[in-house]
Design a protein around this motif. Structure first.
Motif, PDB file in Angstrom:
ATOM      1  N   GLN A 180       3.184  50.377-107.811  1.00  0.00           N
ATOM      2  CA  GLN A 180       2.426  51.384-107.072  1.00  0.00           C
ATOM      3  C   GLN A 180       2.651  51.250-105.571  1.00  0.00           C
ATOM      4  N   LEU A 181       2.617  50.003-105.080  1.00  0.00           N
ATOM      5  CA  LEU A 181       2.743  49.797-103.639  1.00  0.00           C
ATOM      6  C   LEU A 181       4.113  50.239-103.132  1.00  0.00           C
ATOM      7  N   SER A 182       5.164  49.841-103.843  1.00  0.00           N
ATOM      8  CA  SER A 182       6.483  50.200-103.315  1.00  0.00           C
ATOM      9  C   SER A 182       6.701  51.714-103.385  1.00  0.00           C
ATOM     10  N   ARG A 183       6.154  52.346-104.436  1.00  0.00           N
ATOM     11  CA  ARG A 183       6.282  53.808-104.531  1.00  0.00           C
ATOM     12  C   ARG A 183       5.446  54.500-103.450  1.00  0.00           C
ATOM     13  N   LEU A 184       4.265  53.948-103.206  1.00  0.00           N
ATOM     14  CA  LEU A 184       3.402  54.526-102.177  1.00  0.00           C
ATOM     15  C   LEU A 184       4.088  54.451-100.811  1.00  0.00           C
ATOM     16  N   GLN A 185       4.655  53.290-100.527  1.00  0.00           N
ATOM     17  CA  GLN A 185       5.315  53.117 -99.227  1.00  0.00           C
ATOM     18  C   GLN A 185       6.439  54.141 -99.039  1.00  0.00           C
ATOM     19  N   SER A 186       7.271  54.293-100.073  1.00  0.00           N
ATOM     20  CA  SER A 186       8.379  55.226 -99.858  1.00  0.00           C
ATOM     21  C   SER A 186       7.892  56.671 -99.838  1.00  0.00           C
ATOM     22  N   GLN A 187       6.827  56.962-100.608  1.00  0.00           N
ATOM     23  CA  GLN A 187       6.275  58.325-100.580  1.00  0.00           C
ATOM     24  C   GLN A 187       5.746  58.659 -99.186  1.00  0.00           C
ATOM     25  N   VAL A 188       4.997  57.720 -98.600  1.00  0.00           N
ATOM     26  CA  VAL A 188       4.412  57.956 -97.280  1.00  0.00           C
ATOM     27  C   VAL A 188       5.520  58.121 -96.233  1.00  0.00           C
ATOM     28  N   GLU A 189       6.524  57.288 -96.343  1.00  0.00           N
ATOM     29  CA  GLU A 189       7.657  57.423 -95.411  1.00  0.00           C
ATOM     30  C   GLU A 189       8.302  58.795 -95.525  1.00  0.00           C
ATOM     31  N   ARG A 190       8.460  59.231 -96.764  1.00  0.00           N
ATOM     32  CA  ARG A 190       9.135  60.496 -97.004  1.00  0.00           C
ATOM     33  C   ARG A 190       8.325  61.693 -96.465  1.00  0.00           C
ATOM     34  N   VAL A 191       7.032  61.732 -96.753  1.00  0.00           N
ATOM     35  CA  VAL A 191       6.263  62.882 -96.263  1.00  0.00           C
ATOM     36  C   VAL A 191       6.183  62.850 -94.730  1.00  0.00           C
ATOM     37  N   TYR A 192       6.129  61.644 -94.168  1.00  0.00           N
ATOM     38  CA  TYR A 192       6.068  61.529 -92.703  1.00  0.00           C
ATOM     39  C   TYR A 192       7.350  62.080 -92.081  1.00  0.00           C
ATOM     40  N   ALA A 193       8.449  61.787 -92.731  1.00  0.00           N
ATOM     41  CA  ALA A 193       9.740  62.207 -92.184  1.00  0.00           C
ATOM     42  C   ALA A 193      10.033  63.689 -92.410  1.00  0.00           C
ATOM     43  N   THR A 194       9.463  64.263 -93.464  1.00  0.00           N
ATOM     44  CA  THR A 194       9.900  65.620 -93.823  1.00  0.00           C
ATOM     45  C   THR A 194       8.864  66.729 -93.625  1.00  0.00           C
ATOM     46  N   VAL A 195       7.579  66.371 -93.582  1.00  0.00           N
ATOM     47  CA  VAL A 195       6.555  67.428 -93.465  1.00  0.00           C
ATOM     48  C   VAL A 195       5.818  67.289 -92.127  1.00  0.00           C
ATOM     49  N   PRO A 196       6.108  68.179 -91.186  1.00  0.00           N
ATOM     50  CA  PRO A 196       5.473  68.082 -89.867  1.00  0.00           C
ATOM     51  C   PRO A 196       3.955  68.034 -89.938  1.00  0.00           C
ATOM     52  N   TYR A 197       3.372  68.766 -90.886  1.00  0.00           N
ATOM     53  CA  TYR A 197       1.914  68.808 -90.995  1.00  0.00           C
ATOM     54  C   TYR A 197       1.345  67.421 -91.324  1.00  0.00           C
ATOM     55  N   TYR A 198       1.966  66.749 -92.293  1.00  0.00           N
ATOM     56  CA  TYR A 198       1.513  65.405 -92.650  1.00  0.00           C
ATOM     57  C   TYR A 198       1.727  64.435 -91.475  1.00  0.00           C
ATOM     58  N   ARG A 199       2.874  64.592 -90.796  1.00  0.00           N
ATOM     59  CA  ARG A 199       3.176  63.686 -89.692  1.00  0.00           C
ATOM     60  C   ARG A 199       2.101  63.817 -88.616  1.00  0.00           C
ATOM     61  N   GLN A 200       1.760  65.082 -88.299  1.00  0.00           N
ATOM     62  CA  GLN A 200       0.737  65.332 -87.284  1.00  0.00           C
ATOM     63  C   GLN A 200      -0.603  64.692 -87.693  1.00  0.00           C
ATOM     64  N   LYS A 201      -0.960  64.907 -88.949  1.00  0.00           N
ATOM     65  CA  LYS A 201      -2.244  64.358 -89.422  1.00  0.00           C
ATOM     66  C   LYS A 201      -2.267  62.831 -89.348  1.00  0.00           C
ATOM     67  N   MET A 202      -1.130  62.237 -89.700  1.00  0.00           N
ATOM     68  CA  MET A 202      -1.068  60.777 -89.648  1.00  0.00           C
ATOM     69  C   MET A 202      -1.072  60.280 -88.204  1.00  0.00           C
ATOM     70  N   ASP A 203      -0.353  60.985 -87.349  1.00  0.00           N
ATOM     71  CA  ASP A 203      -0.365  60.605 -85.922  1.00  0.00           C
ATOM     72  C   ASP A 203      -1.783  60.697 -85.368  1.00  0.00           C
ATOM     73  N   ASP A 204      -2.465  61.799 -85.716  1.00  0.00           N
ATOM     74  CA  ASP A 204      -3.840  61.977 -85.238  1.00  0.00           C
ATOM     75  C   ASP A 204      -4.750  60.856 -85.732  1.00  0.00           C
ATOM     76  N   ALA A 205      -4.490  60.396 -86.956  1.00  0.00           N
ATOM     77  CA  ALA A 205      -5.326  59.332 -87.518  1.00  0.00           C
ATOM     78  C   ALA A 205      -4.867  57.955 -87.045  1.00  0.00           C
ATOM     79  N   GLY A 206      -3.793  57.926 -86.282  1.00  0.00           N
ATOM     80  CA  GLY A 206      -3.295  56.668 -85.743  1.00  0.00           C
ATOM     81  C   GLY A 206      -2.722  55.745 -86.800  1.00  0.00           C
ATOM     82  N   VAL A 207      -2.043  56.326 -87.775  1.00  0.00           N
ATOM     83  CA  VAL A 207      -1.447  55.498 -88.810  1.00  0.00           C
ATOM     84  C   VAL A 207       0.025  55.884 -88.981  1.00  0.00           C
TER      85      VAL A 207
END
Lengths: 143, 433
Positions: free
Chosen positions: B19-46
């Motif tokens: 679960q952890l390794s899949r979660l890590q790569s999933q989070v990396e992927r959405v951060y890299a490809t979906v501007p909306y998710y990236r913005q939300k994560m940046d706003d949350a400071g993560v």
């Protein structure tokens, strides 16, 4: 030429009608005529009172939905054929009756018919033309 | 039978690592490809690198239906459309439909989740699967279809409706497994009775039912009337479709969540703080492997809890009880999602009706019935019966047109619907689910 009638929305719940009569009794309103139209879910009570404004105010204060409409009051001879004479006029003039109800006056001389037409003016003209007596609001309210 | 023994019976320590390794790569992927998710994560400071353990998931922002709507139709897709092979969508009755996409790999994964679900229900490749879930934009039909094909069953893609024909086909084709909504299943049972068909003439032995809440009592009734085992399945299009969780035929007690692909959390329904395993709250899912349309901490609004015990069937995945409650006021009526706000809008559009109303839901026999009580204000009141009846008929027609459900409209006197101090109590749900 028209008579003011108070109409009240009623849910089909026991005791509702008695609440109306009780409010009006307390307020000293005298009811001249009434009719109740009912469906499976609700009813509409229509009544002519001696004092329309007072009846309306009292009922509204008691939380009822009240509307005031005008009806045409026509005198019918109190003998066989009395009603027929009037309805023949209605039929010939192709008047569309929304609803009607009737009562007999104390004197026993004539019956009184209360009509609601989709075109009240046209109805009044037809009755007048046929020599049928239309009662004024004052006459009915103060009977 | 267990479809994917290695995955479904994995010891928890191992599962956590997956679960952890899949979660890590999933989070990396959405951060890299979906501007909306990236913005939300940046706003949350993560940042993706902050996810070092499964507990770190709580640092990630939630995703809600509102986020999906804001990004209508394809804004949250992580791949270009040329890699998307399927698009599904919700009916859009509550506003903007939510659109979800699948890559070829997603469809394959989905088929496996459904094959696992069928296997949990005791289905094998020898079975004839009668798929009465609706085919189309709704995920039920095709989702179940691909799973049954993956297993190697003979699938009858009959979809919903035309009940008499369904029963004739069940008889003639020898259907052994039924997939449908539970309410439609009871409808089929009624039709059988009307046609004089005794369920013992049929080869049906198990049914897999979902897409709406249903009770234990309803399960017993289905099992008795159709002489089958009734299995509960759970899913939602935002996360996958059917196959996110399923009961096993051995226990029929709680649905196994496919935890190697969907990471469940339970959060407090008010504070949204994560709750310890076993406590009741809102169910939240993060998809671990989905490509085209992953979701991070998607709030399902379903009230649920996690059951951590290992099941006698051998599956190690956490289970969830039947979902019977929601955190919002959404009602599911005969499989249709209904929000009181939709009814309110309809009432407001009917000229003059001040929307003081109440929705009463009951289950009469097997079918949900909905009654909308509307207070009659002076603006709409008439001393003529036909005008009031027409008002009720108009409201009824508008509800039917917009929501596709039949309702009863009851006109009531003003102030008869109870006023509440805070949020209006719009719904009285008398169903025992």
């Amino acid at each position: 030429m028209q008579v003011q009638q108070v109409a009240v929305f009623l849910e089909n719940k026991s005791g509702r009608l008695a609440e109306i009569s009780h409010c009006l009794a307390e307020g000293g309103v005298n009811i001249r005529a009434l009719s109740l139209a009912d469906t499976a879910d609700f009813g509409i009570l229509r009544l002519v009172a001696d004092n329309t404004d007072k009846a309306r105010t009292i009922l509204k204060e008691n939380g009822f939905t009240v509307g005031v409409t005008e009806v045409v009051a026509v005198a019918a001879e109190d003998r066989p054929g009395g009603l027929d004479k009037i309805l023949q006029v209605v039929s010939k003039a192709s008047l569309n009756v929304e609803y009607m109800y009737a009562f007999t006056q104390k004197s026993g001389e004539s019956g009184l018919l209360l009509f609601r037409f989709d075109n009240q003016e046209q109805a009044i003209a037809a009755f007048t033309g046929a020599g049928i007596r239309i009662l004024s609001g004052e006459e009915v309210h103060s009977m | 039978m267990i479809w994917n023994e290695q995955a479904e019976t994995m010891p928890r320590e191992e599962l956590v690592k997956v679960q952890l390794s899949r979660l890590q790569s999933q989070v990396e992927r959405v951060y890299a490809t979906v501007p909306y998710y990236r913005q939300k994560m940046d706003d949350a400071g993560v940042a993706p690198g902050d996810i070092k353990s499964l507990q770190d998931i709580r640092r990630l922002p939630f995703t809600t239906k509102e986020d999906l709507r804001k990004n209508y139709p394809f804004g949250l897709f992580t791949v270009p459309l040329e890699r998307v092979v399927r698009i599904h969508a919700s009916s859009g009755t509550t506003g903007q439909p939510t659109v979800v996409g699948y890559t070829r790999r997603d469809i394959k994964m989905w088929a496996e989740m459904m094959a696992r679900s069928l296997a949990a229900a005791g289905v094998t490749r020898k079975d004839v699967v009668h798929n009465a879930y609706g085919y189309g934009l709704f995920t039920g039909g095709l989702g179940a279809h691909y799973g049954a094909e993956e297993m190697g069953c003979a699938v009858i893609p009959i979809s919903g409706g035309n009940s008499k024909r369904q029963i004739t086909i069940m008889k003639d084709f020898g259907s052994t497994v039924l997939l449908a909504t539970p309410s439609y299943t009871l409808n089929l049972a009624d039709t059988m009775a009307d046609m004089g068909v005794d369920p013992s003439e049929l080869k049906l032995r198990v049914g897999i039912f979902g897409a709406e809440p249903w009770s234990e009592q309803m399960r017993q009734e289905i099992e008795k009337r159709l002489q089958i085992k009734a299995i509960d399945i759970y899913g939602l299009s935002e996360v996958l479709g059917p196959g996110v969780a399923v009961e096993c035929i051995e226990e029929q007690k709680g649905l196994h969540i496919m935890e190697d692909h969907f990471l469940p959390e339970i959060v407090d329904r008010d504070t949204f703080e994560p709750l310890p395993v076993g406590e009741k709250g809102e169910l939240v899912f993060t998809t671990l492997t989905k490509e085209a349309f992953p979701v991070i901490r998607y709030r399902t609004k379903d009230i649920c809890q996690l059951i951590p015990d290992v099941c006698t069937c051998g599956r190690t995945f956490y289970r969830m009880p039947k979902v019977t409650g929601r955190t919002d006021d959404m009602l599911i009526i005969r499989g249709v999602n209904v929000f009181p706000s939709q009814i309110e809008e309809i009432l407001m559009k009917v000229e003059g009706v001040e929307p003081h109303y109440q929705i009463v839901v009951e289950r009469e026999g097997n079918l949900d019935s909905i009654e909308v009580q509307v207070e009659v204000s002076e603006d709409v009141f008439s001393d003529e019966v036909k005008i009031l009846e027409k008002l009720a008929a108009t409201i009824r027609t508008n509800i039917k047109d917009l929501l596709g459900i039949s309702s009863r409209i009851k006109l009531v006197e003003p102030k008869t619907i109870q006023r509440s101090e805070g949020k209006a109590q719009r719904v009285i749900d008398k169903r025992k689910i």
